[in-house]
Design an enzyme around this catalytic site. Structure first.
Site, PDB file in Angstrom:
ATOM      1  N   ASP A  82       0.841  -1.196   0.000  1.00  0.00           N
ATOM      2  CA  ASP A  82       0.000   0.000   0.000  1.00  0.00           C
ATOM      3  C   ASP A  82       0.875   1.243   0.000  1.00  0.00           C
ATOM      4  O   ASP A  82       1.914   1.285   0.673  1.00  0.00           O
ATOM      5  CB  ASP A  82      -0.885  -0.007   1.251  1.00  0.00           C
ATOM      6  N   HIS A  83       0.431   2.268  -0.763  1.00  0.00           N
ATOM      7  CA  HIS A  83       1.148   3.551  -0.762  1.00  0.00           C
ATOM      8  C   HIS A  83       2.629   3.393  -1.092  1.00  0.00           C
ATOM      9  O   HIS A  83       3.475   4.017  -0.436  1.00  0.00           O
ATOM     10  CB  HIS A  83       1.036   4.212   0.625  1.00  0.00           C
ATOM     11  N   HIS A 180      -8.188  10.233   6.151  1.00  0.00           N
ATOM     12  CA  HIS A 180      -7.319   9.394   6.988  1.00  0.00           C
ATOM     13  C   HIS A 180      -7.594   9.709   8.446  1.00  0.00           C
ATOM     14  O   HIS A 180      -7.618  10.873   8.831  1.00  0.00           O
ATOM     15  CB  HIS A 180      -5.849   9.747   6.753  1.00  0.00           C
ATOM     16  N   GLY A 181      -7.765   8.699   9.266  1.00  0.00           N
ATOM     17  CA  GLY A 181      -7.970   8.941  10.701  1.00  0.00           C
ATOM     18  C   GLY A 181      -9.420   8.755  11.074  1.00  0.00           C
ATOM     19  O   GLY A 181     -10.272   8.484  10.221  1.00  0.00           O
ATOM     20  N   GLY A 209      -9.231   5.426   4.405  1.00  0.00           N
ATOM     21  CA  GLY A 209      -9.846   6.167   5.499  1.00  0.00           C
ATOM     22  C   GLY A 209     -11.117   5.520   6.004  1.00  0.00           C
ATOM     23  O   GLY A 209     -12.154   6.179   6.175  1.00  0.00           O
ATOM     24  N   GLY A 210     -11.057   4.203   6.265  1.00  0.00           N
ATOM     25  CA  GLY A 210     -12.257   3.500   6.724  1.00  0.00           C
ATOM     26  C   GLY A 210     -12.651   3.813   8.163  1.00  0.00           C
ATOM     27  O   GLY A 210     -13.827   3.652   8.543  1.00  0.00           O
ATOM     28  N   ASN A 230      -9.748   0.225   3.055  1.00  0.00           N
ATOM     29  CA  ASN A 230      -8.496   0.337   3.821  1.00  0.00           C
ATOM     30  C   ASN A 230      -8.834   0.794   5.237  1.00  0.00           C
ATOM     31  O   ASN A 230      -9.533   1.802   5.429  1.00  0.00           O
ATOM     32  CB  ASN A 230      -7.563   1.360   3.162  1.00  0.00           C
ATOM     33  N   ASN A 232      -7.230   1.313   9.206  1.00  0.00           N
ATOM     34  CA  ASN A 232      -6.013   1.319  10.014  1.00  0.00           C
ATOM     35  C   ASN A 232      -6.166   2.022  11.361  1.00  0.00           C
ATOM     36  O   ASN A 232      -5.957   1.423  12.420  1.00  0.00           O
ATOM     37  CB  ASN A 232      -4.883   1.986   9.200  1.00  0.00           C
ATOM     38  N   THR A 233      -6.547   3.314  11.338  1.00  0.00           N
ATOM     39  CA  THR A 233      -6.492   4.111  12.572  1.00  0.00           C
ATOM     40  C   THR A 233      -7.301   3.480  13.710  1.00  0.00           C
ATOM     41  O   THR A 233      -6.847   3.444  14.858  1.00  0.00           O
ATOM     42  CB  THR A 233      -7.011   5.545  12.313  1.00  0.00           C
TER      43      THR A 233
HETATM   44  P1  13P Z   1      -7.907   4.915   8.370  1.00  0.00           P
HETATM   45  O1  13P Z   1      -6.609   5.071   9.098  1.00  0.00           O
HETATM   46  O2  13P Z   1      -8.734   6.149   8.401  1.00  0.00           O
HETATM   47  O3  13P Z   1      -8.661   3.707   8.782  1.00  0.00           O
HETATM   48  O4  13P Z   1      -7.512   4.703   6.869  1.00  0.00           O
HETATM   49  C1  13P Z   1      -6.781   3.555   6.555  1.00  0.00           C
HETATM   50  C2  13P Z   1      -6.020   3.765   5.347  1.00  0.00           C
HETATM   51  O5  13P Z   1      -6.399   4.537   4.515  1.00  0.00           O
HETATM   52  C3  13P Z   1      -4.786   3.002   5.172  1.00  0.00           C
HETATM   53  O6  13P Z   1      -3.782   3.828   4.671  1.00  0.00           O
END
Ligand code: 13P
Length: 417
Positions: A82-83, A180-181, A209-210, A230, A232-233
């Site tokens: 990713d990225h 994101h976040g 940015g889920g 995606n 993550n946060t």
């Molecule tokens: P979140 O951190 O908002 O869940 O987004 C995850 C993401 O985009 C992974 O890079």
């Protein structure tokens, strides 16, 4: 074995109206937690390695664990870069075992994004690897708060259509309002934009940015073509909460502090899988998606034309051939048993069957075989084998079995190792 072709996996999700979670892996705790959740929910899953995390761990070391976890899993898994920063990152990721790649060139002009993404897609497809593109900018929560909603760098349907046609990406990450976040639940998305993009493209869409997106918003995103989410946060925050709470309530060192992380992350991942409709889909995905199998090229030879130069020449060739995209590893060997007919061997691991052709046609390989190998090692045998760590007989290979003959174009055989 349950590594599966990532394009097939997301096409299945897109066609059947659910989304697969792509979860970032900042540590081994997350890796185990995510796989346990996927197995518990019987869900396909994408293990996501984000280049922005590579300062925190050694990508190469981590990939050994990620690949082992994927092979051991009883649900379908894909491994995604990713990225990625550039094309070299994608080549390296494929060498280390990723079967999906995404290079983010959205900080550059549209023309440069097109050029870079096209090159990455061409390279990835020559390796049989799925490629994701990104169009539009997804800000951080803090950045988003400082700008008027929806005016900056959202993906436009017309641009998206041209981008997909010109680059050939398998999936497109779009910007339609996610950030994101941890997103504020009152945050609005540009639904009509997403609907138009989906109608124009007809390929699986991805969102970044889920975290913080509501159940209803997820549902609507999925009905409008989002097949990869995606996330993550939220997982990172949950892990952080678990560590803080352990630090408050218990004495102890590192292991004590981390003791609750896996269960906490796992429970959130499973919740997401149920919410996004991927839970319970593992069996269908396994039967309808191609397995992801490496190919082992076995070359055995006697070198008559190189004399004392053999070692130096072969070492140099090994170095050059190893850099061809899709080559995972080249090992060289010398005979261990006197009765063996061939004195030397090369074992070349390709990421997939697609690499057989791209490797054979690569100018470095053509030069090596034409200029050197055919004359110096005329007495040789080459064959390509699909390999798996467990029960390859159980896999329904989409290839016919042929036996290779010396110095002809290699063909495929099934092999049990
Ligand atoms: P979140 O951190 O908002 O869940 O987004 C995850 C993401 O985009 C992974 O890079």
């Amino acid at each position: 074995m349950p590594l599966v072709n990532m394009k097939d996996m997301l096409q299945h999700a897109y066609r059947n109206g659910y989304a697969v979670g792509s979860f970032d892996l900042p540590s081994l705790d997350f890796l185990e937690a995510i796989v346990v959740a996927a197995e518990s929910a019987r869900a396909p899953v994408i293990l996501s390695l984000a280049e922005s995390h590579f300062n925190n761990f050694d990508f190469e070391l981590a990939m050994s664990a990620v690949e082992t976890a994927a092979h051991r899993a009883v649900v379908p898994v894909a491994i995604h870069l990713d990225h990625g920063a550039n094309s070299d990152s994608a080549v390296k990721a494929i060498r280390l075992g990723c079967n999906g790649v995404m290079v983010d060139a959205t900080h550059l002009s549209l023309g440069e994004n097109l050029e870079i993404t096209s090159a990455v897609v061409k390279m990835a497809h020559a390796c049989g690897v799925a490629a994701e593109g990104k169009l539009g900018y997804v800000p951080d929560v803090e950045e988003e708060a400082e700008r008027p909603h929806g005016v900056v760098s959202y993906t436009t349907p017309a641009e998206a259509k041209g981008f997909v046609e010109r680059t050939g990406v398998d999936f497109l990450e779009v910007s339609i309002g996610t950030v994101h976040g941890q997103m504020n639940a009152k945050h609005k998305f540009d639904w009509s934009r997403l609907k138009e993009i989906n109608a124009a493209l007809g390929i699986p869409l991805a969102i970044r940015g889920g975290s913080g997106v509501t159940h209803e918003q997820f549902h609507k995103l999925i009905t409008m073509g989002v097949a990869k989410i995606n996330y993550n946060t939220a997982l990172s925050d949950i892990a952080g909460d678990s560590i803080r709470s352990a630090a408050k309530s218990r004495a102890g060192g590192y292991s004590t502090l981390l003791a609750g992380v896996r269960a906490a992350v796992s429970s959130e991942v499973e919740r997401c899988m149920r919410m996004w409709g991927s839970a319970g889909r593992a069996a269908e995905v396994m039967t309808q998606c191609r397995p992801w199998l490496n190919v082992e090229r076995v070359v055995v030879y006697n070198a008559s034309g190189l004399g004392g130069e053999r070692l130096r020449v072969m070492e140099e060739s090994q170095r050059q051939l190893s850099a061809i995209p899709g080559v995972r590893e080249i090992q060289v060997g010398s005979v261990a048993n006197k009765s063996t007919r061939y004195r030397h061997c090369w074992l070349i691991r390709f990421a997939s069957t697609a690499v057989i052709e791209s490797f054979n046609q690569h100018p470095v390989h053509v030069d090596f075989t034409d200029r050197l190998f055919r004359t110096a090692a005329a007495d040789s045998l080459t064959a390509d084998y699909l390999v798996a760590s467990v029960e390859p007989d159980a896999i329904d290979f989409p290839f016919s079995c042929e036996v290779a003959t010396p110095n002809t174009r290699p063909s495929l055989e099934r092999v049990k190792i």
